[in-house]
Write an enzyme that holds these catalytic residues in place. Sequence first.
Site, short mmCIF file in Angstrom:
data_model
loop_
_atom_site.label_atom_id
_atom_site.label_comp_id
_atom_site.label_asym_id
_atom_site.label_seq_id
_atom_site.Cartn_x
_atom_site.Cartn_y
_atom_site.Cartn_z
N CYS A 137 24.22 -3.23 -22.00
CA CYS A 137 23.85 -2.88 -23.13
C CYS A 137 23.21 -4.34 -23.88
O CYS A 137 24.07 -5.12 -24.20
CB CYS A 137 24.84 -2.21 -24.04
SG CYS A 137 24.11 -2.00 -25.85
N ASN A 188 29.82 7.85 -20.07
CA ASN A 188 29.29 6.62 -20.04
C ASN A 188 30.32 5.67 -21.07
O ASN A 188 30.88 6.22 -22.03
CB ASN A 188 28.01 6.70 -20.93
CG ASN A 188 27.40 5.26 -20.93
OD1 ASN A 188 27.75 4.62 -21.74
ND2 ASN A 188 26.48 5.13 -20.03
N GLY A 213 28.08 6.12 -25.14
CA GLY A 213 29.05 5.17 -24.68
C GLY A 213 30.13 5.26 -25.31
O GLY A 213 30.14 5.36 -26.77
N GLY A 240 13.97 5.65 -17.62
CA GLY A 240 13.13 4.96 -18.24
C GLY A 240 11.72 5.36 -18.49
O GLY A 240 10.96 5.49 -17.89
N SER A 281 22.46 8.28 -21.71
CA SER A 281 23.38 8.11 -22.50
C SER A 281 23.05 7.50 -23.80
O SER A 281 22.07 6.59 -23.75
CB SER A 281 24.29 7.19 -21.76
OG SER A 281 25.35 6.52 -22.71
N THR A 338 17.70 -0.17 -21.38
CA THR A 338 16.61 -0.80 -22.12
C THR A 338 16.32 -2.13 -21.83
O THR A 338 17.16 -2.92 -21.35
CB THR A 338 17.08 -0.41 -23.58
OG1 THR A 338 18.00 -1.16 -23.82
CG2 THR A 338 17.04 0.85 -24.09
C1 LIG Z 1 19.15 5.07 -29.25
C2 LIG Z 1 19.57 4.92 -27.96
C3 LIG Z 1 20.93 4.76 -27.59
C4 LIG Z 1 21.42 4.37 -26.39
N1 LIG Z 1 22.48 4.23 -25.99
C5 LIG Z 1 23.02 3.97 -24.77
C6 LIG Z 1 24.41 4.00 -24.62
O1 LIG Z 1 25.46 4.07 -25.24
N2 LIG Z 1 24.93 3.73 -23.19
C7 LIG Z 1 24.06 3.51 -22.43
O2 LIG Z 1 24.46 3.11 -21.08
N3 LIG Z 1 22.80 3.39 -22.29
C8 LIG Z 1 22.21 3.86 -23.79
N4 LIG Z 1 20.77 3.94 -23.75
C9 LIG Z 1 19.87 3.68 -22.87
C10 LIG Z 1 19.49 4.88 -22.25
O3 LIG Z 1 20.53 5.63 -21.66
C11 LIG Z 1 18.44 4.79 -21.27
O4 LIG Z 1 19.18 3.93 -20.15
C12 LIG Z 1 17.18 3.98 -21.62
O5 LIG Z 1 16.82 4.28 -23.18
C13 LIG Z 1 15.94 4.11 -20.97
O6 LIG Z 1 15.61 5.57 -20.81
P1 LIG Z 1 14.41 6.00 -21.58
O7 LIG Z 1 13.03 5.19 -21.69
O8 LIG Z 1 14.16 7.43 -21.07
O9 LIG Z 1 14.91 5.96 -23.05
C14 LIG Z 1 20.44 4.10 -25.23
C15 LIG Z 1 19.15 4.49 -25.38
C16 LIG Z 1 18.71 4.81 -26.88
C17 LIG Z 1 17.19 4.79 -27.00
#
Ligand SMILES: Cc1cc2nc3c(=O)[nH]c(=O)nc-3n(C[C@H](O)[C@H](O)[C@H](O)COP(=O)(O)O)c2cc1C
Lengths: 264, 264, 301, 301
Positions: free
Chosen positions: C130, C99, C46, C243, C21, C193
């Site tokens: 978040c 989301n 989200g 992740g 998301s 994150t």
């Molecule tokens: C720019 C950005 C925006 C994100 N926005 C959301 C969000 O709106 N809702 C959510 O649940 N996670 C959000 N995340 C988290 C990601 O969905 C994911 O859980 C997290 O980045 C870990 O995965 P990755 O290492 O593959 O990026 C966001 C991540 C990034 C990098």
Amino acid sequence: MKRKTVGKVLSQKCLAPGIYDLEIATCLASDAAAGQFVGVYTKDASALLPRPISICGVSDDRKSIRLVYRIAGKGTDEFSRLKEGDEVTLLGVLGNGYDLDKIKSLGNNDTPVRALLLGGGIGVPPMLELSRELAAAGVKVISVMGYRNSDTFLLDEFKKYSDTYVASEDGSVGTKGNVLDAVRENTIEFDCICACGPLPMLRAIKEFAGGKPAFISLEERMACGVGACLGCVVKTRDIDHHSHVNNARICTDGPVFEASEVEI
Amino acid sequence: MKRKTVGKVLSQKCLAPGIYDLEIATCLASDAAAGQFVGVYTKDASALLPRPISICGVSDDRKSIRLVYRIAGKGTDEFSRLKEGDEVTLLGVLGNGYDLDKIKSLGNNDTPVRALLLGGGIGVPPMLELSRELAAAGVKVISVMGYRNSDTFLLDEFKKYSDTYVASEDGSVGTKGNVLDAVRENTIEFDCICACGPLPMLRAIKEFAGGKPAFISLEERMACGVGACLGCVVKTRDIDHHSHVNNARICTDGPVFEASEVEI
Amino acid sequence: MINTQVTIAGVTFKNPVMEGSGTFGSGMEYSEFVDLNRLGAVVTKGVANVPWPGNPTPRVCEVYGGMLNAIGLQNPGIEVFCERDLPFLSKYDTKVIVNVCGRSVEDYVEVVERLSDEPRADMLEINVSCPNVKEGAIAFGTDPAALSNITKEIKAHTKKPVIMKLTPNVTNIAEMARVAEEAGADAISLINTITGMKIDIERRRFALANKTGGMSGPAIKPIAVRMVYQASHAVKIPVIGMGGIATAEDAIEFMMAGATAVSVGMMNFVNPYATAECVDGIEKFLESHGIADINELIGCV
Amino acid sequence: MINTQVTIAGVTFKNPVMEGSGTFGSGMEYSEFVDLNRLGAVVTKGVANVPWPGNPTPRVCEVYGGMLNAIGLQNPGIEVFCERDLPFLSKYDTKVIVNVCGRSVEDYVEVVERLSDEPRADMLEINVSCPNVKEGAIAFGTDPAALSNITKEIKAHTKKPVIMKLTPNVTNIAEMARVAEEAGADAISLINTITGMKIDIERRRFALANKTGGMSGPAIKPIAVRMVYQASHAVKIPVIGMGGIATAEDAIEFMMAGATAVSVGMMNFVNPYATAECVDGIEKFLESHGIADINELIGCV
Ligand SMILES: Cc1cc2nc3c(=O)[nH]c(=O)nc-3n(C[C@H](O)[C@H](O)[C@H](O)COP(=O)(O)O)c2cc1C
Ligand SMILES: Cc1cc2nc3c(=O)[nH]c(=O)nc-3n(C[C@H](O)[C@H](O)[C@H](O)COP(=O)(O)OP(=O)(O)OC[C@H]3O[C@@H](n4cnc5c(N)ncnc54)[C@H](O)[C@@H]3O)c2cc1C
Ligand SMILES: Cc1cc2nc3c(=O)[nH]c(=O)nc-3n(C[C@H](O)[C@H](O)[C@H](O)COP(=O)(O)OP(=O)(O)OC[C@H]3O[C@@H](n4cnc5c(N)ncnc54)[C@H](O)[C@@H]3O)c2cc1C
Ligand SMILES: Cc1cc2nc3c(=O)[nH]c(=O)nc-3n(C[C@H](O)[C@H](O)[C@H](O)COP(=O)(O)O)c2cc1C
Ligand code: FES
Ligand code: FES
């Protein structure tokens, strides 16, 4: 269509201390226009995000693009070591460039539109492709390029397409001061402004433009470059069409905006 | 003295599918001996730890070393693309090699000591430098090298220093089976064994050696390579001198151990 | 025939590959690069009950092997989302996971209720993790009692399957997973994150306007794999793992650790084809390893 | 004259550069590469009351931008340490911080008491955060009450300044820092490694025999910087920062975040000269930026 694609370096030369001129053969050239940019990938696994670099030129056969950039950190430092024949991975073409039709429509039928191009520092390169495209479209181009000192670059090429003026901070070439100082000093007349450069310069231009349209190219830290991450926003006067929260995405809604539309 | 230092690639060739032979000019050559190894660094920022690779040869002028390695992952894959003139960063010389004095002391005064060198797979290369050093020291060397199939490598060079036998798992060259099968088939006599290869082979050798000394070279995942991190231990029969917990460090106390001293 | 389908809370996905998301918009931006029909699901950015402007810029910065973001959940609100994004997604033969974010339990419930009649929303993912919004969304994810409460409230207001998205910024991820399960969650997803910080030492300034940001990318993968392992071994409900996933091999590592499905997050920015390449790569892996059903991989380590 | 000295709990270090416990042995191994006289302090590998054999191998593996380790605190015990390692270190003009580990409060106290009469041990660093030993050392670091208790016990049994080394595997690092401070710690150090996992998908096996391991290296730096910032802003006692430091710039980033001193950990393995290069680089930075006293940098962001 946006693509991630591997290009081949045709040539690279150093234009001024820390300023490099990179010619890359790539299929992206077919679509590229002034004001747009590409994301350039490093080969460094610790530096994953693409580096946004503006189109400084498109070859006549539309088979290669030219990027002029300043070494600002580890990505651009790596790029400066690229040599003829090396591969370089690009994401592009990104963003909306300058709206040539809109600029052309600003004149009346008798005299050609007068576009004033203002470039400051590393904002100079994107103005070059724009000057070429505008000149080809019959627009009268006046270029005013600002540099820190006598380490100027690309000026000879601007002269091909435009009346060209120079400003330098230390006064070593052209008008001492910034591009607006040079515009005033030379009492340049214009129908619209196209500009790229540091934020303080763009702010001054927004003010200076008065009622006339000013198209300015903005910069912001980017992650995706394609409008998905919402990293690169700028506050807008009106509700933006995407998130409806007065936040436009520089990478896709821009990087070129009408100055009156954004709050900078 | 151990150093991290930049070497220059003199040549690289492919010896067999996935097996590469890299000659590197480096100051480390002055100290290097059979059984020791170097840590080779990748240029990939995601893969930070040095890759342990054994010394397969030291040039006569002691100005370059030779590494023979198998592509096993991203580090060795990167190394396989090194070309003449490229730089490569090394940490070394690491570990204790084979104890030549001890091996020489095993004989009586009349007949030369007979050292049986057993190498399996990518355990073959370190045996080459050892065969050269032993032969130069007047030891009688019998080499039995084991391969998976007919993709053998370095055999011609072993013949320069030793009576050379071959085993292959598929029987395509030499004895069908492992190195011990070849030893038995050829009823080879020896005073001591020096071996490098996969753990099951080393276990079998430990058993096979009976009362005779067997010097075996062990492998383990390493981080520092210099004895600081305690990552690369092997259980020992006696209390180790460093941590006093029957755990020797392969990178510094080894990688060569007397088989009877370690529990493998 | 190799089976790549996985099922979570009664919803069957053609393959286990989704995206994280917030890293894929609502699919529109990446549909230029990837055929969305190929994905197991599209997980949307989200969405809240009302539009959120998000944080000031700079919102993103690069770090070693990853990035920090503090977008602050900018979103157009549920109305625009239902009018524009859901219809766009309904053109594709893929599942849609919406989301949901909020500042209070009521905010979440409002969105969840509004989505109840939207047939195009196959599942809901509740972001209680978040780290970039001040108002306490993260508190729902770090406090077991709050997590339990919000999970129950949301479950009481929707019939759609609910995924609780957990934060890694906790001492005991297994406990949080159990709390979500006991409160009725149909699945959990992790990790969101990890809170990080970068300082520009030349300017003596934080790299992000928000000071801290959420870290994502390959750098955090080992932490994510560990948490997916711990969480999936603590609960019976399925886990969606993410992740740092960049390749099919990464995706398989998460599945072996216990994930039923996986998401590609920031690596979309680095390789816009990453999701499709994961789908292809997983198929190849199954084929070359003679595995008839992808479900065999789940938690097999 | 530029001042590079920093003072922690009355002990003055010639510069703020140390190395992370367990990454430098007792200095002996790296003394071939680095003049130990140049370091602010040598922090020794964790030592217990009796010898510990540590974990089975493989104990280390590489991950993106870092590594996992599960050494399991192999050490020769306090007697050998006092007889061999302390005399070795006393040859050098640097401070000595002895890192202490244990399975129970009594274990720690035994070591601490034994060190009380050793003039060569300038400070004690109490590792309550090793994720790689089963017996609960980590529990001291994740449970506020246990942390408080052990800190008080140790303080009651030694006159030497005590640094409590905190684990990042917690929800709220600021709280843990405050607990340590209130219980009497003279300083805190962080971060220890973050628990991670790697799976070898070809063999369907954990990369480490211990399944999980502690992650260190540049990949974790943004998380470490954030925690150092949060912890140092929560307490008045000095903070020693670490986690992925490779260069002087990294060290300065930690100091700007609030660290009074810094440690180089796994990057010693990658660059055995890293500590000395940090010392040099910090001096150059101060010089080129016209900073007269390094203490100006601490928490300046
Ligand atoms: C720019 C950005 C925006 C994100 N926005 C959301 C969000 O709106 N809702 C959510 O649940 N996670 C959000 N995340 C988290 C990601 O969905 C994911 O859980 C997290 O980045 C870990 O995965 P990755 O290492 O593959 O990026 C966001 C991540 C990034 C990098
Ligand atoms: C639309 C756009 C067009 C641009 N065109 C040009 C151009 O034509 N020529 C030129 O020299 N520069 C241009 N820039 C700036 C250029 O992107 C940065 O100088 C470059 O990204 C620095 O990367 P680095 O790895 O060398 O620096 P680092 O500091 O190591 O980069 C770290 C991260 O910060 C980002 N970053 C750093 N500086 C900037 C910046 N000023 N703007 C956006 N991101 C930044 C990088 O992309 C990277 O993700 C442009 C920026 C934008 C947004
Ligand atoms: C003392 C010693 C001597 C060696 N000598 C040779 C040699 O002469 N020729 C040769 O081909 N190989 C040798 N090896 C094995 C060689 O170190 C590995 O094949 C190599 O590290 C793989 O790195 P990679 O990046 O290609 O693989 P990856 O799997 O990508 O490596 C990931 C990490 O695991 C480590 N690793 C992977 N395999 C091994 C292994 N078998 N042993 C130790 N660490 C490993 C790597 O060093 C790296 O840290 C030796 C190993 C040791 C311990
Ligand atoms: C191989 C290894 C062994 C370690 N042993 C100890 C130890 O004995 N005691 C301790 O307090 N920390 C130990 N640590 C943690 C480090 O001191 C440091 O806190 C951590 O690695 C983060 O720093 P880095 O990213 O610079 O490595 C160890 C770390 C590594 C990599
Ligand atoms: S960089 Fe992602 S939206 Fe602009
Ligand atoms: S690799 Fe560190 S002790 Fe051997």
